[in-house]
Design a protein around this motif. Structure first.
Motif: not given
Length: 157
Positions: A69, A72-73, A105
């Protein structure tokens, strides 16, 4: 002092933490630790994937969702985040090993990036007890719960 929830097992260098952060403890102070058991010896790393259920099954989806989470931010161009465990067998406490959750990523606008986002150690308790004795803590007792955790109680000597 109480350290539950595998707190010590998430640290980079457990002996240094004990030496530097428990320096104000006095003789007969107590330390309660919740620690995961090493289901295989780090002396033979090939056995670890066969005996450590967490390592063998990969990073669980709930862990990935929680750990991913923040990525992703903070990686706005990310298109995909994949997780896997990496094994570390050279640890400050003899006989222990650690699993590192590595996030990869992927984004079309940037080079692939890797982040170590979580670490959990596993311990050989004979060697853990010896290490703690060398740091001035004597084991008072231990109680296993579940299949892979032990509560350890130590006393400052």
């Amino acid at each position: 002092i109480t350290m539950l929830g595998e707190t010590l097992a998430n640290l980079d260098h457990e002996p240094r933490f004990v030496q530097q952060n428990l320096i104000d403890c006095h003789r007969d102070d107590l330390l309660l630790l919740d620690l995961p058991v090493a289901p295989a010896s780090c002396a033979d790393p090939a056995l670890i994937p066969r005996h450590d259920r967490l390592f063998a099954s990969g990073v669980p989806a709930p862990y990935a969702a929680w750990l991913g989470s923040s990525l992703w931010r903070h990686c706005p161009h990310a298109e995909r985040i994949d997780f896997h465990w990496e094994l570390e067998t050279r640890r400050p406490i003899p006989g222990s090993y650690a699993l590192h959750a590595i996030a990869t990523v992927t984004a079309s606008r940037q080079a692939e990036r890797r982040f170590s986002v979580f670490r959990i150690a596993r311990y050989d308790f004979v060697q853990f007890i010896q290490c703690m004795r060398g740091l001035g803590w004597e084991q008072v007792g231990a109680e296993q719960y579940g299949s892979d955790h032990v509560l350890h109680l130590y006393r400052k000597v």
